[in-house]
Write a protein that holds these residues in place. Structure first.
Motif, PDB file in Angstrom:
ATOM      1  N   VAL A  58      22.468 -62.312 -69.201  1.00  0.00           N
ATOM      2  CA  VAL A  58      21.727 -61.505 -68.228  1.00  0.00           C
ATOM      3  C   VAL A  58      20.884 -60.441 -68.928  1.00  0.00           C
ATOM      4  O   VAL A  58      19.735 -60.181 -68.558  1.00  0.00           O
ATOM      5  CB  VAL A  58      22.691 -60.856 -67.215  1.00  0.00           C
ATOM      6  CG1 VAL A  58      21.935 -59.916 -66.273  1.00  0.00           C
ATOM      7  CG2 VAL A  58      23.427 -61.930 -66.419  1.00  0.00           C
ATOM      8  N   ALA A  74      15.747 -66.494 -60.388  1.00  0.00           N
ATOM      9  CA  ALA A  74      16.865 -67.150 -61.063  1.00  0.00           C
ATOM     10  C   ALA A  74      18.120 -66.291 -60.941  1.00  0.00           C
ATOM     11  O   ALA A  74      18.045 -65.061 -61.057  1.00  0.00           O
ATOM     12  CB  ALA A  74      16.534 -67.364 -62.539  1.00  0.00           C
ATOM     13  N   PRO A  75      19.285 -66.895 -60.704  1.00  0.00           N
ATOM     14  CA  PRO A  75      20.508 -66.112 -60.614  1.00  0.00           C
ATOM     15  C   PRO A  75      20.772 -65.224 -61.821  1.00  0.00           C
ATOM     16  O   PRO A  75      21.361 -64.145 -61.683  1.00  0.00           O
ATOM     17  CB  PRO A  75      21.597 -67.192 -60.461  1.00  0.00           C
ATOM     18  CG  PRO A  75      20.904 -68.288 -59.732  1.00  0.00           C
ATOM     19  CD  PRO A  75      19.513 -68.303 -60.311  1.00  0.00           C
ATOM     20  N   ILE A  76      20.337 -65.633 -63.006  1.00  0.00           N
ATOM     21  CA  ILE A  76      20.494 -64.783 -64.192  1.00  0.00           C
ATOM     22  C   ILE A  76      19.619 -63.539 -64.075  1.00  0.00           C
ATOM     23  O   ILE A  76      19.866 -62.532 -64.735  1.00  0.00           O
ATOM     24  CB  ILE A  76      20.207 -65.587 -65.468  1.00  0.00           C
ATOM     25  CG1 ILE A  76      21.417 -66.485 -65.777  1.00  0.00           C
ATOM     26  CG2 ILE A  76      19.909 -64.699 -66.667  1.00  0.00           C
ATOM     27  CD1 ILE A  76      21.318 -67.288 -67.046  1.00  0.00           C
ATOM     28  N   GLU A 115      15.283 -70.267 -75.757  1.00  0.00           N
ATOM     29  CA  GLU A 115      16.500 -70.658 -75.036  1.00  0.00           C
ATOM     30  C   GLU A 115      16.470 -72.117 -74.595  1.00  0.00           C
ATOM     31  O   GLU A 115      17.492 -72.641 -74.148  1.00  0.00           O
ATOM     32  CB  GLU A 115      16.701 -69.749 -73.834  1.00  0.00           C
ATOM     33  CG  GLU A 115      16.969 -68.298 -74.222  1.00  0.00           C
ATOM     34  CD  GLU A 115      17.198 -67.411 -73.018  1.00  0.00           C
ATOM     35  OE1 GLU A 115      18.373 -67.117 -72.704  1.00  0.00           O
ATOM     36  OE2 GLU A 115      16.206 -67.000 -72.382  1.00  0.00           O
ATOM     37  N   HIS A 128      17.455 -73.695 -66.419  1.00  0.00           N
ATOM     38  CA  HIS A 128      16.767 -72.964 -65.359  1.00  0.00           C
ATOM     39  C   HIS A 128      17.435 -71.661 -64.901  1.00  0.00           C
ATOM     40  O   HIS A 128      17.124 -71.129 -63.840  1.00  0.00           O
ATOM     41  CB  HIS A 128      16.571 -73.857 -64.151  1.00  0.00           C
ATOM     42  CG  HIS A 128      17.831 -74.536 -63.673  1.00  0.00           C
ATOM     43  ND1 HIS A 128      19.067 -73.928 -63.730  1.00  0.00           N
ATOM     44  CD2 HIS A 128      18.024 -75.761 -63.134  1.00  0.00           C
ATOM     45  CE1 HIS A 128      19.970 -74.758 -63.234  1.00  0.00           C
ATOM     46  NE2 HIS A 128      19.366 -75.868 -62.876  1.00  0.00           N
ATOM     47  N   GLY A 129      18.377 -71.156 -65.679  1.00  0.00           N
ATOM     48  CA  GLY A 129      18.984 -69.881 -65.322  1.00  0.00           C
ATOM     49  C   GLY A 129      19.832 -69.902 -64.068  1.00  0.00           C
ATOM     50  O   GLY A 129      20.044 -68.876 -63.433  1.00  0.00           O
ATOM     51  N   GLY A 130      20.300 -71.096 -63.692  1.00  0.00           N
ATOM     52  CA  GLY A 130      21.215 -71.192 -62.561  1.00  0.00           C
ATOM     53  C   GLY A 130      20.574 -71.486 -61.219  1.00  0.00           C
ATOM     54  O   GLY A 130      21.258 -71.450 -60.182  1.00  0.00           O
ATOM     55  N   MET A 131      19.292 -71.798 -61.198  1.00  0.00           N
ATOM     56  CA  MET A 131      18.611 -72.096 -59.938  1.00  0.00           C
ATOM     57  C   MET A 131      19.174 -73.377 -59.305  1.00  0.00           C
ATOM     58  O   MET A 131      19.461 -74.336 -59.996  1.00  0.00           O
ATOM     59  CB  MET A 131      17.109 -72.267 -60.153  1.00  0.00           C
ATOM     60  CG  MET A 131      16.408 -71.010 -60.635  1.00  0.00           C
ATOM     61  SD  MET A 131      14.673 -71.322 -61.058  1.00  0.00           S
ATOM     62  CE  MET A 131      14.016 -71.825 -59.457  1.00  0.00           C
ATOM     63  N   ALA A 132      19.343 -73.361 -57.997  1.00  0.00           N
ATOM     64  CA  ALA A 132      19.800 -74.544 -57.275  1.00  0.00           C
ATOM     65  C   ALA A 132      18.603 -75.452 -57.009  1.00  0.00           C
ATOM     66  O   ALA A 132      17.676 -75.068 -56.305  1.00  0.00           O
ATOM     67  CB  ALA A 132      20.465 -74.148 -55.960  1.00  0.00           C
TER      68      ALA A 132
END
Length: 293
Positions: free
Chosen positions: A8, A253-255, A263, A287-291
């Motif tokens: 993060v 992105a959730p991050i 990265e 993708h940093g946690g994207m759904a």
């Protein structure tokens, strides 16, 4: 846990200062400058003795892949637009510093003849081709379909889709068992954006092309995969997005931030490495946690 260990806080977070550039854009003019992995990526010889051709290798994801591949022991052919020579020379200097050979290939891959020449010149220089990374792309944002100029629609497909076809078609007869084709798709292939209709359509086509080709060449021992990046901090952002979009880029992105090109490099190394010989026809999201499914 240090900031370097925490995903993060490891890299800059929005809001960013809007900084428009004209396409194709230069890394040195970005604030902050993208991290291409020159100091952060640690190689371990995974690609020793291999030759890779990378399109769009002057900056962004392509440059990070070039850095990682050089540190993993590969010799490189780097394709880029003439306007991006400053970034391409910087990438080449780093490759040479690692002790690897590098071939610079300026030219516009919207031209089929340029596409074929990339493969031919790589083979003439190195005598072989083991890894093909179809990464170069073009994008512009528009608020409606009616705003998209016909010539821009055609260029998006020429660079993102048609070039991939011409380059891969030319390369395939020269790829031996154990070779790898890696395409750069996008999360937009699964989650298309109304402001990026042409780009999203091409990225979905790339994903489809990847899966189809992987099945067609599997018996030849050639693997074909794709990486699906999320929001990544590259010159693409400052040349193709409105200032307000730049300001909050990556916050979805959730991050909580955009990814840095460095990265993604490990994903391209993974897909190219002989250690992962059972991976083909894969679409690998970073993708940093994207759904997206």
């Amino acid at each position: 846990m240090s900031d370097q260990q925490n995903p993060v806080t490891r890299y800059p977070q929005p809001p960013f200062t809007p900084q428009p550039q004209s396409f194709p854009g230069l890394s040195a003019k970005m604030t902050p400058e993208p991290d291409y992995g020159e100091r952060s990526y640690k190689g371990s010889g995974k690609l020793s003795g291999k030759v890779a051709l990378i399109t769009g290798a002057d900056s962004g994801i392509g440059r990070a892949v070039a850095v990682a591949y050089a540190l993993e022991g590969a010799d490189l052919a780097l394709s880029f637009l003439e306007e991006e020579s400053e970034d391409a020379e910087a990438a080449a200097r780093f490759v040479r510093e690692t002790g690897r050979r590098v071939l610079l290939l300026p030219g516009d891959i919207a031209d089929p003849a340029v596409c074929r020449s990339l493969v031919e010149k790589t083979l003439a220089e190195f005598g072989r081709l083991d890894i093909l990374v179809n990464n170069a792309a073009f994008q512009q944002t528009h608020q409606s379909l009616e705003e998209i100029p016909d010539e821009e629609w055609r260029r998006t497909f020429d660079v993102n889709i048609h070039a991939m076809f011409y380059i891969t078609k030319t390369a395939l007869p020269h790829l031996k068992p154990g070779s790898s084709v890696i395409n750069t798709s996008s999360v937009n292939s699964k989650h298309p954006m109304p402001s990026l209709i042409p780009y999203s359509a091409t990225k979905a086509s790339i994903a489809n092309f990847t899966i189809s080709l992987a099945q067609g060449v599997a018996e030849k021992g050639i693997r074909v995969n794709a990486v699906l990046p999320g929001p990544i901090w590259t010159p693409f952002i400052v040349t193709g997005m409105e200032p307000e979009q730049q300001k909050s880029f990556g916050s979805q992105a959730p991050i909580g931030r955009p990814g840095q090109p460095a990265e993604l490099a490990g994903a391209y190394v993974y897909l190219a490495s002989d250690e992962n010989s059972y991976t083909t026809g894969a679409l690998l999201p970073v993708h940093g946690g994207m759904a997206i499914y």
